[in-house]
Design an enzyme around this catalytic site. Sequence first.
Site, PDB file in Angstrom:
ATOM      1  N   LYS A   1      27.968  53.479  58.196  1.00  0.00           N
ATOM      2  CA  LYS A   1      27.172  52.415  58.808  1.00  0.00           C
ATOM      3  C   LYS A   1      25.715  52.597  58.442  1.00  0.00           C
ATOM      4  O   LYS A   1      25.247  53.724  58.300  1.00  0.00           O
ATOM      5  CB  LYS A   1      27.260  52.526  60.326  1.00  0.00           C
ATOM      6  CG  LYS A   1      28.599  52.180  60.891  1.00  0.00           C
ATOM      7  CD  LYS A   1      28.459  52.027  62.396  1.00  0.00           C
ATOM      8  CE  LYS A   1      29.754  51.560  63.000  1.00  0.00           C
ATOM      9  NZ  LYS A   1      30.729  52.645  63.155  1.00  0.00           N
TER      10      LYS A   1
ATOM     11  N   GLU B   1      41.478  61.050  63.429  1.00  0.00           N
ATOM     12  CA  GLU B   1      40.539  61.729  64.334  1.00  0.00           C
ATOM     13  C   GLU B   1      40.618  61.162  65.755  1.00  0.00           C
ATOM     14  O   GLU B   1      41.160  60.065  65.973  1.00  0.00           O
ATOM     15  CB  GLU B   1      39.111  61.625  63.807  1.00  0.00           C
ATOM     16  CG  GLU B   1      38.563  60.202  63.759  1.00  0.00           C
ATOM     17  CD  GLU B   1      37.034  60.147  63.786  1.00  0.00           C
ATOM     18  OE1 GLU B   1      36.433  60.701  64.733  1.00  0.00           O
ATOM     19  OE2 GLU B   1      36.450  59.535  62.870  1.00  0.00           O
TER      20      GLU B   1
HETATM   21  N1  PSU Z   1      30.767  56.703  62.664  1.00  0.00           N
HETATM   22  C1  PSU Z   1      31.474  55.642  63.052  1.00  0.00           C
HETATM   23  N2  PSU Z   1      32.404  55.771  64.026  1.00  0.00           N
HETATM   24  C2  PSU Z   1      32.642  56.980  64.633  1.00  0.00           C
HETATM   25  C3  PSU Z   1      31.894  58.103  64.205  1.00  0.00           C
HETATM   26  C4  PSU Z   1      30.980  57.929  63.229  1.00  0.00           C
HETATM   27  O1  PSU Z   1      31.279  54.567  62.507  1.00  0.00           O
HETATM   28  O2  PSU Z   1      33.484  57.059  65.533  1.00  0.00           O
HETATM   29  C5  PSU Z   1      32.170  59.454  64.819  1.00  0.00           C
HETATM   30  C6  PSU Z   1      33.076  60.284  63.896  1.00  0.00           C
HETATM   31  O3  PSU Z   1      33.898  61.104  64.691  1.00  0.00           O
HETATM   32  C7  PSU Z   1      32.078  61.141  63.143  1.00  0.00           C
HETATM   33  C8  PSU Z   1      31.058  61.401  64.214  1.00  0.00           C
HETATM   34  O4  PSU Z   1      32.612  62.344  62.625  1.00  0.00           O
HETATM   35  O5  PSU Z   1      30.946  60.186  64.926  1.00  0.00           O
HETATM   36  C9  PSU Z   1      29.743  61.836  63.638  1.00  0.00           C
HETATM   37  O6  PSU Z   1      28.892  62.228  64.657  1.00  0.00           O
HETATM   38  P1  PSU Z   1      27.487  62.884  64.312  1.00  0.00           P
HETATM   39  O7  PSU Z   1      26.671  61.794  63.703  1.00  0.00           O
HETATM   40  O8  PSU Z   1      26.960  63.341  65.639  1.00  0.00           O
HETATM   41  O9  PSU Z   1      27.757  64.013  63.369  1.00  0.00           O
END
Ligand code: PSU
Length: 301
Positions: free
Chosen positions: A160, A25
């Site tokens: 996390k 990603e």
């Molecule tokens: N969690 C992490 N590192 C990240 C992300 C999430 O520990 O870089 C990023 C990933 O791209 C994930 C996104 O798909 O954040 C999720 O965002 P949201 O919570 O807004 O859906």
Amino acid sequence: MNPYLSLSPEVATALRDNRPVVALESTIISHGMPYPQNVQTALRVEQVIRDNGAVPATIAVIGGKLKAGCTPEEIEYLGKKGQQVAKASRRDLPVLIARGEDGATTVTTTMIIAAMAGIKVFATGGIGGVHRGAETTMDISADLEELAQTPVMVICAGAKSILDLGLTLEYLETKGVPVIGYGTDELPAFYTRHSGFNVDYRLDTPKQLADAFRAKLDMGLQGGMLVTNPIPEEYSMPKDVIARAIDEAIAESRRLGIKGKATTPFLLAKIKDLTGGDSLASNIQLVLNNAKLAALTAREL
Ligand code: PSU
Ligand code: MN
């Protein structure tokens, strides 16, 4: 083929010859880590995948094209622009594409584009999930819905504890997403190997992962599979240090009224500041660890 999809020559050839490819990603590059460690890590991750016998396909939206396989220059560009690049989830793709713009792909959009390209295995750090307090904010990551509908295996280090891990597991259960522990019965919590929550199944080899996913694909069961791979012991962080940083980051985000797609990037950056960069070093190591497992699993598939 989908006219919006653009495969790099290397990825196109590998897929045509049925060789193993691993998707990566780009939100982790633009929004997940600071420059220049983000670019260095993205390139190291690609190298680990090559060293383990697969072809890396870093995925992003560039100039309105869905790219599977970014050049080092494109990775540098995304890393340097950082949070200036649009964080592109499922709902963002139509307008970004129509306008010919750039976007960094989250777990959700990386899965979508990987599936369009025919890539079955995807390595990342952590996924989005059900946020703490979601019972009032309704902040639930689109990543969970994507895992429910798109046929890609996502290899991560768990989630996390900025998230409510218990509710995240409940959601995945409802949506029929298999949650696998790699060599463990316990859901890893990204920076630490332990969360106190159990996964559905423990599998111990790349072949076992590939067999389970193959069965899912062969049956035509929609959706992906979530593989949680614990951070190597020597890079894991003390539980109380990380718990304190996470609590403080969440309190600050509530004080500032951070909402929507800004929440996760805000928390990630804050935790990094509060832990003085130790969390970044752990983050890098766990991504490399996941990349290796993904390459070995893609070979089995
Ligand atoms: N969690 C992490 N590192 C990240 C992300 C999430 O520990 O870089 C990023 C990933 O791209 C994930 C996104 O798909 O954040 C999720 O965002 P949201 O919570 O807004 O859906
Ligand atoms: Mn959200």
